[in-house]
Design an enzyme around this catalytic site. Structure first.
Site, short mmCIF file in Angstrom:
data_model
loop_
_atom_site.label_atom_id
_atom_site.label_comp_id
_atom_site.label_asym_id
_atom_site.label_seq_id
_atom_site.Cartn_x
_atom_site.Cartn_y
_atom_site.Cartn_z
N GLU A 115 9.13 4.52 -12.54
CA GLU A 115 8.41 3.30 -12.51
C GLU A 115 7.11 3.62 -13.43
O GLU A 115 6.74 2.45 -13.90
CB GLU A 115 8.05 2.53 -11.34
CG GLU A 115 7.08 3.48 -10.49
CD GLU A 115 6.75 3.18 -9.06
OE1 GLU A 115 7.62 3.23 -8.06
OE2 GLU A 115 5.80 2.42 -8.80
N GLU B 149 15.81 -2.19 -5.89
CA GLU B 149 14.64 -2.33 -4.76
C GLU B 149 14.57 -3.69 -4.49
O GLU B 149 14.66 -4.53 -5.46
CB GLU B 149 13.57 -1.69 -5.28
CG GLU B 149 12.26 -1.67 -4.35
CD GLU B 149 11.14 -0.65 -4.80
OE1 GLU B 149 11.19 -0.39 -5.81
OE2 GLU B 149 10.34 -0.47 -3.68
N ASP C 41 11.64 0.27 -14.97
CA ASP C 41 10.47 -0.59 -14.46
C ASP C 41 10.83 -1.89 -15.85
O ASP C 41 11.12 -1.25 -16.68
CB ASP C 41 9.15 -0.10 -14.36
CG ASP C 41 8.42 -1.21 -14.07
OD1 ASP C 41 7.82 -1.40 -12.88
OD2 ASP C 41 7.89 -2.17 -15.05
N HIS D 10 13.15 0.05 -10.17
CA HIS D 10 12.02 -0.04 -9.39
C HIS D 10 11.91 -1.63 -9.51
O HIS D 10 11.87 -2.47 -10.50
CB HIS D 10 10.60 0.53 -10.13
CG HIS D 10 9.43 0.10 -9.66
ND1 HIS D 10 8.54 -0.52 -10.30
CD2 HIS D 10 8.99 0.01 -8.32
CE1 HIS D 10 7.49 -0.69 -9.61
NE2 HIS D 10 7.74 -0.32 -8.47
N ALA D 11 11.24 -2.13 -8.41
CA ALA D 11 10.99 -3.64 -8.25
C ALA D 11 10.08 -3.88 -7.20
O ALA D 11 9.03 -2.90 -6.73
CB ALA D 11 12.33 -4.49 -8.11
N GLY D 12 9.83 -5.12 -6.89
CA GLY D 12 8.81 -5.49 -6.08
C GLY D 12 7.55 -6.10 -6.94
O GLY D 12 7.92 -6.84 -7.88
N TYR E 270 -1.72 -7.71 -5.99
CA TYR E 270 -0.56 -7.79 -7.12
C TYR E 270 -0.87 -8.98 -8.19
O TYR E 270 -1.20 -10.07 -7.86
CB TYR E 270 0.71 -8.28 -6.22
CG TYR E 270 1.28 -6.92 -5.58
CD1 TYR E 270 1.01 -5.76 -5.88
CD2 TYR E 270 2.62 -7.20 -5.12
CE1 TYR E 270 1.54 -4.50 -4.94
CE2 TYR E 270 3.38 -6.10 -4.48
CZ TYR E 270 2.75 -4.85 -4.51
OH TYR E 270 3.51 -3.82 -3.89
N ASN F 103 4.56 8.40 -4.44
CA ASN F 103 3.80 7.65 -5.42
C ASN F 103 2.79 8.68 -5.96
O ASN F 103 1.45 8.52 -5.96
CB ASN F 103 2.92 6.63 -4.72
CG ASN F 103 3.98 5.26 -4.53
OD1 ASN F 103 4.39 5.42 -3.18
ND2 ASN F 103 3.97 4.50 -5.27
N SER G 117 0.79 -1.15 0.16
CA SER G 117 0.15 0.01 0.03
C SER G 117 0.91 1.24 0.06
O SER G 117 2.00 1.24 0.55
CB SER G 117 -1.04 0.04 1.17
OG SER G 117 -0.27 0.04 2.14
N ASP G 118 0.17 2.34 -0.51
CA ASP G 118 1.14 3.70 -0.81
C ASP G 118 -0.06 4.73 -0.69
O ASP G 118 -1.17 4.29 -0.64
CB ASP G 118 1.98 3.68 -1.93
CG ASP G 118 1.23 3.64 -2.93
OD1 ASP G 118 0.41 4.28 -3.27
OD2 ASP G 118 1.79 2.89 -4.14
N LYS H 11 13.39 2.10 2.37
CA LYS H 11 12.48 3.07 1.79
C LYS H 11 11.12 3.19 2.62
O LYS H 11 10.59 2.02 2.85
CB LYS H 11 12.39 2.81 0.43
CG LYS H 11 11.64 4.16 -0.41
CD LYS H 11 11.79 3.71 -1.90
CE LYS H 11 10.76 2.87 -2.42
NZ LYS H 11 10.96 2.43 -3.78
N GLU I 233 10.96 9.98 -3.93
CA GLU I 233 10.56 9.25 -5.41
C GLU I 233 9.14 9.58 -5.63
O GLU I 233 8.22 9.78 -4.83
CB GLU I 233 10.30 7.70 -4.88
CG GLU I 233 10.20 6.56 -5.82
CD GLU I 233 10.56 5.27 -5.61
OE1 GLU I 233 11.34 5.17 -4.88
OE2 GLU I 233 9.95 4.20 -6.08
#
Lengths: 450, 450
Positions: free
Chosen positions: B307, B388, B330, B357-359, B38, B254, B29-30, B222, B278
């Site tokens: 990203e 990341e 990304d 960017h990752a995740g 996801y 974000n 979440s952001d 982060k 970011e």
């Protein structure tokens, strides 16, 4: 919920894939898009009381099915809403529609998802105008500045324009409004034609088309360029020999060049005195366009772009960076009327002329409303501005545009002029409309689900 | 066609909608994306000889179905191709895939259609690496500069970088390559964690996560910000009290702010010494980011973004306008490896550090290859760069990433690390995978086709 509110609930959101087999002729061809099948995604919103709103976005054929899928994914946000609640705080609803916390990832606010947003939003405006029994341009003119501005999501715009500045511009726009209302009813709004200059046209086709539009009173002509310099020179030589040097000529490269290439190529064509070069390079390249503007200014050539500009944030930068001399809003690429109003307001503040992109399916029908509102209630001027005109596919609409003396005449029917004839829908629905079934049978097209 | 060519023909292109119910926890979440599920669009290319390539793009759940539709629309361009012909002139094939004269209208090169392109292109690279029996990063390292550059479409880039300049950069990148190959095998590539700072986390969750990663040897953390200044201050106070002042802290908004708001907000947070902010504002706002870079430089805060940067033309402008201090490519938003290579080359020329960017799903698996190639064969440096890392969903892959001493270790298995386990596909296919059916039955999710 009250009885009235219940009747104003959106009870269905239907979406249709409508395509016209335009690739059979070379109409609509340019340096980048050789064989378009002009198409639209057609959205019908229905209220419990039976009223309908129609909205559309334009595509070139394949890909229309993806936008249809995106409308399907967005429609839950609209379904069940009481329509009057939306209009009370339209800017906020627009943000909800474009900010679904999962869906926004596949944009945000660009490409397929934004084209789909546009079709839905345009249907909401059509319905509003129909409820108020006014053509959309007149609805826009009649909205109080505060009310109009409440339709706009100003997110990311505040370093160019604020809500209050927008209200001020609209208040200023009221000076002389009544006179302009009379003038627009009497004279309409100037159009230019793109139809003498498709890149697939032979010399003969071009001559014939140019002469036809000259006779109809047109004074501005746009020609596609960019495939081959030698051919461009021949084509511009030819068009100038037909229309003369007192008429206005514009050229359009449909994104074919690199930045320096655009400058070099247009330097070669400067002798033909084009008013503007349209889409010289990538529609995303703000700084590239700024460099082209700077280099071509001494040659008297302006730069026009916007039909593929993906959202208000890109438009903001084009305006901030002096990267467009002519702002070519499109009625169906950015997120519908609400976002386009923001672009008009920014262009007004930055004193950049809006000359809408049109043609395709329904684009002429829609932009006429926007440009007339701008003239009557915002910029107050037609000076150096025109609306693109392509005389095709208008017969498919319930209330097609009217051109008189090379001017768009103000629409009179309630709505946004976006309602297609039932017959057209039955014939051109893809892939099962009767015209398509016939084309497949003749072997002229190969049936796919795309 | 020769017998060998026949065996190397692409005989099927399958696409699957895979989703994980991550919205049940607050992971991921952001400030802008409150409840992501996801997900990925998973493409399988199959050759007649039975070999398979797997590619993916990441989304947040709803909208995945639209990208699936876009893959379906693009797949005819890939089907029936002889795979080795593609690799011989990969840059040209990439242009064909992104320039279909009808499909490009719904982009061009952005949003849904570009996410779909990315999944297909990534599958082509996975397959290439599998054919050569190398991990992708090693395939990239081993390509001759001319060969690597032939994979890139330089359209619209020539005013920042030309093909020849790119070749020169790659040739220069060869100095000391052997030493760096040994170093990467021995030490891997530094990672940072995002997992202590999800915006939905309680203080307790944050503490626990931060301590866990400290113990694992992480030195860079982060944290999400932007919902509420008071909460951000509390959150950063807390995280600094746990990790101390010798560790690196980054913050991520974000896209929540206006340009001036970003500057003002970050001025308040400067005391916590973040290395970067970011995504301070709209990912499309190059000039806005440039203004933020300029304002925050005196405070020692860099600006990171990328990203959601939609294509190489936007990246070009971010680099030209000094609008990013850290370039966060990304692996699955722009059009796959080919276009990302162009961004690395531009960043190298402009001396901007790439910190991927990752995740998400598969992003860590993919970007490790790209960043290791950059270190070994292009920039030659890890200085100030990190990848990341989010320690989730790796168990679904045949060859999950390996972290040692807070560093990504170089993948050894052939391919792009993008192959999902068969079991995962059966469980998490949406909406008919076994896990989803169970969730619907429990009433935790409501079944739709979106």
């Amino acid at each position: 919920m009250s009885h009235t509110a219940e009747k104003l609930k959106i009870v269905s959101v239907d979406v249709q894939d409508i395509r016209f087999p335009t690739s059979i002729s070379a109409h609509g061809s340019d340096a980048m898009h050789k064989d378009p099948d002009y198409s639209c995604v057609y959205v019908t919103l229905k209220l419990r009381n039976g009223m309908e709103g129609h909205g559309m976005t334009f595509t070139l054929g394949r890909g229309n099915e993806i936008v249809v899928a995106a409308v399907e994914s967005l429609k839950d946000i609209v379904l069940g809403q009481v329509i009057t609640d939306i209009y009370k705080d339209f800017g906020n609803f627009w943000r909800i529609l474009t900010s679904d916390s999962q869906l926004r990832w596949v944009g945000p606010e660009k490409g397929v998802i934004h084209l789909a947003t546009s079709a839905i939003v345009n249907a909401l405006w059509d319905l509003w105008a129909k409820i108020l029994k006014k053509p959309l341009w007149r609805l826009l003119v009649d909205l109080e500045p505060e009310q109009l501005v409440s339709c706009i999501d100003f997110r990311y715009l505040s370093n160019l324009i604020t809500k209050n500045e927008a209200i001020e511009l609209l208040k200023k726009g009221r000076n002389g409004l009544e006179t302009r209302l009379e003038l627009i009813e009497e004279k309409g709004y100037p159009a230019y034609t793109t139809q003498a200059g498709w890149i697939g046209f032979t010399d003969h086709q071009m001559s014939e088309a140019a002469n036809k539009y000259l006779e109809l009173g047109f004074t501005a002509f746009k020609v596609k360029v960019g495939k081959n310099l030698y051919e461009d020179v021949k084509r511009l030589e030819k068009i100038r020999s037909i229309i003369g040097w007192d008429k206005t000529l514009m050229v359009d490269a449909n994104q074919i060049w690199e930045v320096q290439e655009a400058i070099d190529w247009m330097t070669q064509l400067a002798v033909y005195k084009p008013l503007w070069i349209e889409e010289p390079t990538s529609p995303d390249d703000v700084l590239g366009h700024a460099a082209i503007v700077k280099a071509l200014k001494p040659l008297g050539i302006g730069v026009a772009t916007g039909e593929m500009c993906c959202n208000r944030v890109l438009f903001k930068q084009f305006l901030q960076a002096n990267a467009m001399d002519y702002c070519q809003i499109d009625s169906a690429r950015i997120g519908g009327v609400n976002e386009i109003l923001a672009v008009y307001l920014m262009a007004c503040k930055m004193k950049v002329k809006v000359c809408p992109h049109a043609g395709g399916i329904g684009l002429c029908e829609m932009v006429q409303h926007l440009q007339m509102w701008d003239y009557v209630a915002l910029s107050g001027s037609k000076q150096g501005r025109m609306i693109e005109f392509v005389d095709e596919h208008h017969e498919h609409f319930d209330y097609p545009l009217v051109i008189r003396n090379a001017c768009y005449m103000p629409p009179k029917a309630p709505g946004y002029s976006t309602t297609l004839k039932q017959e057209t829908i039955l014939k051109y629905s893809y892939p099962n409309g009767s015209e398509w079934l016939a084309l497949f049978q003749k072997g002229l097209f190969f049936k796919t689900n795309k």
